[in-house]
Enzyme design. Structure first.
Site, PDB file in Angstrom:
ATOM      1  N   ARG A 128     131.892  85.571  76.321  1.00  8.76           N
ATOM      2  CA  ARG A 128     130.830  85.751  77.324  1.00  8.76           C
ATOM      3  C   ARG A 128     130.331  87.204  77.388  1.00  8.76           C
ATOM      4  NH1 ARG A 128     131.570  86.721  82.219  1.00  8.76           N
ATOM      5  NH2 ARG A 128     133.669  85.876  82.318  1.00  8.76           N
TER       6      ARG A 128
ATOM      7  N   TYR B  45     104.903  78.180  77.406  1.00  4.82           N
ATOM      8  CA  TYR B  45     105.824  77.054  77.241  1.00  4.82           C
ATOM      9  C   TYR B  45     106.151  76.427  78.609  1.00  4.82           C
ATOM     10  CZ  TYR B  45     110.051  74.522  75.960  1.00  4.82           C
ATOM     11  OH  TYR B  45     110.994  73.548  75.774  1.00  4.82           O
TER      12      TYR B  45
ATOM     13  N   ASP C 260     107.338  85.848  74.015  1.00  3.21           N
ATOM     14  CA  ASP C 260     108.005  84.711  73.399  1.00  3.21           C
ATOM     15  C   ASP C 260     107.399  84.574  72.004  1.00  3.21           C
ATOM     16  OD1 ASP C 260     108.691  82.174  72.476  1.00  3.21           O
ATOM     17  OD2 ASP C 260     108.783  81.324  74.495  1.00  3.21           O
TER      18      ASP C 260
ATOM     19  N   LYS D 212     114.179  76.500  67.410  1.00  2.68           N
ATOM     20  CA  LYS D 212     113.010  76.155  66.615  1.00  2.68           C
ATOM     21  C   LYS D 212     113.140  76.704  65.185  1.00  2.68           C
ATOM     22  CE  LYS D 212     111.991  74.349  70.507  1.00  2.68           C
ATOM     23  NZ  LYS D 212     111.241  75.024  71.543  1.00  2.68           N
TER      24      LYS D 212
HETATM   25  C1  LIG Z   1     111.372  75.392  72.848  1.00  2.39           C
HETATM   26  C2  LIG Z   1     110.730  76.609  73.344  1.00  2.39           C
HETATM   27  C3  LIG Z   1     111.323  77.381  74.358  1.00  2.39           C
HETATM   28  C4  LIG Z   1     112.611  76.989  75.033  1.00  2.39           C
HETATM   29  O1  LIG Z   1     113.683  76.998  74.165  1.00  2.39           O
HETATM   30  P1  LIG Z   1     114.993  76.103  74.372  1.00  2.39           P
HETATM   31  O2  LIG Z   1     115.841  76.457  73.208  1.00  2.39           O
HETATM   32  O3  LIG Z   1     114.562  74.677  74.418  1.00  2.39           O
HETATM   33  O4  LIG Z   1     115.597  76.528  75.681  1.00  2.39           O
HETATM   34  C5  LIG Z   1     110.677  78.531  74.757  1.00  2.39           C
HETATM   35  N1  LIG Z   1     109.500  78.898  74.210  1.00  2.39           N
HETATM   36  C6  LIG Z   1     108.892  78.185  73.248  1.00  2.39           C
HETATM   37  C7  LIG Z   1     107.601  78.652  72.680  1.00  2.39           C
HETATM   38  C8  LIG Z   1     109.487  77.011  72.779  1.00  2.39           C
HETATM   39  O5  LIG Z   1     108.871  76.295  71.825  1.00  2.39           O
END
Ligand SMILES: *Cc1c(COP(=O)(O)O)cnc(C)c1O
Length: 385
Positions: free
Chosen positions: A48, A102, A174, A199
């Site tokens: 952690r 998102y 992001d 992703k």
């Molecule tokens: C999927 C996604 C997230 C969230 O990610 P998780 O791994 O599902 O928590 C955030 N931003 C974008 C652009 C995403 O495609």
């Protein structure tokens, strides 16, 4: 070799591996220990604390890919997003948030910020003036996501970084859709880079993870909060993610090459009204894409003509899978109106440009001709009588 800056694919393959001096194996050993000696150790290791050997090493790969000083791994993209936001926003602070983000991130903000006493404004659109208009005296964070989901709109990252610096505000992005292979926001001045590693970093639709990259100073601040929230990634997943990231560069490049061809194919197809892909000249942000991205990514959206049944179209595909998620080596499609944006009313969706006929396409690495055949075949079966 050590002085020379490593190329992207070399970073993917080698940086941040854990050495195996005992058996001299080619891949990182996996350290599953949750318990480490505390005597005479400079580092007090604990999962952690984000500093088990595999976590510590893979963080270096993330940092190197984003051209940043340091990185951190999380158990999901949202664990990374929430850790960043709550590290820089306290009660009484204000955040400027891109309006087109998102769904899970939007939900986190709208469901919880008020109870933490954090104020926020969603921008009217994605222009720099829209961000400027939202800035207040107590603004501490500007948050962007480019290309956006599902219409692949872009935000001018250099201008955002400049705006944030002028007002002494932290900027965060992001960068999930682009990946560092296509876009390196830190080099344009953005402070904190966030990824849903579920992703493209994972890339095989079998790992849940998140990641961030930034200066050591910001990472230390985020660490301070994150170690108390407990969103660290298990070392099994860290090891899986390291393996996946070895091919990040070649995967993303193969996917975006396919995406460009598929975007052109769809754009000239009579069944398609409109294609949203930053690599097309018809895209409103094509010029900006050429400046701030290296390539145009592998996500695109398209609007089927009303004479096609979109659900029947998705059901008729044999290769391309209908899927909630994205970015795997296998091609997937989603109907935003029925999935990612289903919680919005139809008029809210239409205000954002998301019609019921819109399909988001995460392009994989399959042979182009098979993807095209699959689409043609499904179109033939889904034309309304
Ligand atoms: C999927 C996604 C997230 C969230 O990610 P998780 O791994 O599902 O928590 C955030 N931003 C974008 C652009 C995403 O495609």
């Amino acid at each position: 070799m050590s002085k020379q800056k490593k190329g992207q694919n070399t970073i993917c393959t080698h940086t941040g591996g854990v050495d195996d001096p005992i058996f001299r194996g080619a891949v990182s050993p996996i350290y599953l220990s949750t318990s480490y000696d505390f005597l005479d150790q400079e580092t007090k290791r604990y999962p952690r604390y984000f500093n088990t050997p595999n976590q510590e090493h893979l963080s270096k790969k993330i940092a190197a890919l984003e051209d940043a000083e340091a990185g951190m791994l999380f158990s999901s993209g949202l664990a990374a997003v929430s850790a960043v936001m709550l590290s820089f926003l306290k009660s009484g602070d204000h955040a400027v948030i891109q309006n087109d983000i998102y769904g899970g991130t939007r939900n986190f903000i709208e469901s919880h910020f008020e109870s933490y006493g954090i104020q926020y404004s969603f921008t009217k659109d994605l222009t720099i003036n829209a961000f400027k208009d939202c800035i207040q005296k107590n603004t501490k964070l500007i948050y962007v996501e480019t290309p956006s989901n599902p219409l692949l709109k872009l935000v001018d990252l250099f201008a955002i970084a400049k705006l944030a610096k002028t007002h002494n505000i932290i900027s965060a992005i992001d960068n999930t859709f682009a990946t560092p292979i296509v876009q390196k926001p830190h080099t344009l001045g953005i402070d904190i880079i966030i990824h849903s590693a579920t992703k493209y970093f994972g890339g095989h639709s079998d790992i849940s993870a998140g990641a961030i990259a930034s200066s050591q100073k910001h990472i230390d601040k985020i660490w301070d909060l994150a170690k108390d929230f407990g969103g660290n990634l298990s070392d099994f997943s860290v090891w899986m993610l390291e393996r996946s990231m070895k091919t990040l560069g070649i995967r993303v490049k193969a996917q975006q090459k396919n995406a460009k061809k598929l975007a052109r194919f769809l754009e000239q197809h009579p069944a398609v009204n409109k294609v949203y892909y930053p690599g097309l000249k018809s895209h409103e942000d094509h010029q900006l894409a050429k400046i701030q991205m290296k390539g145009f990514g592998a996500m695109l959206s398209f609007e089927l003509s009303k004479s096609y049944d979109t659900v029947l179209f998705l059901k008729s595909l044999q290769l391309i899978k209908p899927s909630m998620s994205l970015a795997g080596v296998e091609s997937t499609m989603i109907l935003p109106a029925l999935a990612s944006h289903a919680l919005l009313s139809k008029s809210e969706r239409l205000a954002q440009g998301i019609t019921d006929q819109l399909i988001r396409f995460s392009v994989g690495i399959e042979s182009k001709k098979d993807l095209i055949y699959d689409i043609e075949h499904a179109l033939n079966l889904s034309q309304k009588k």
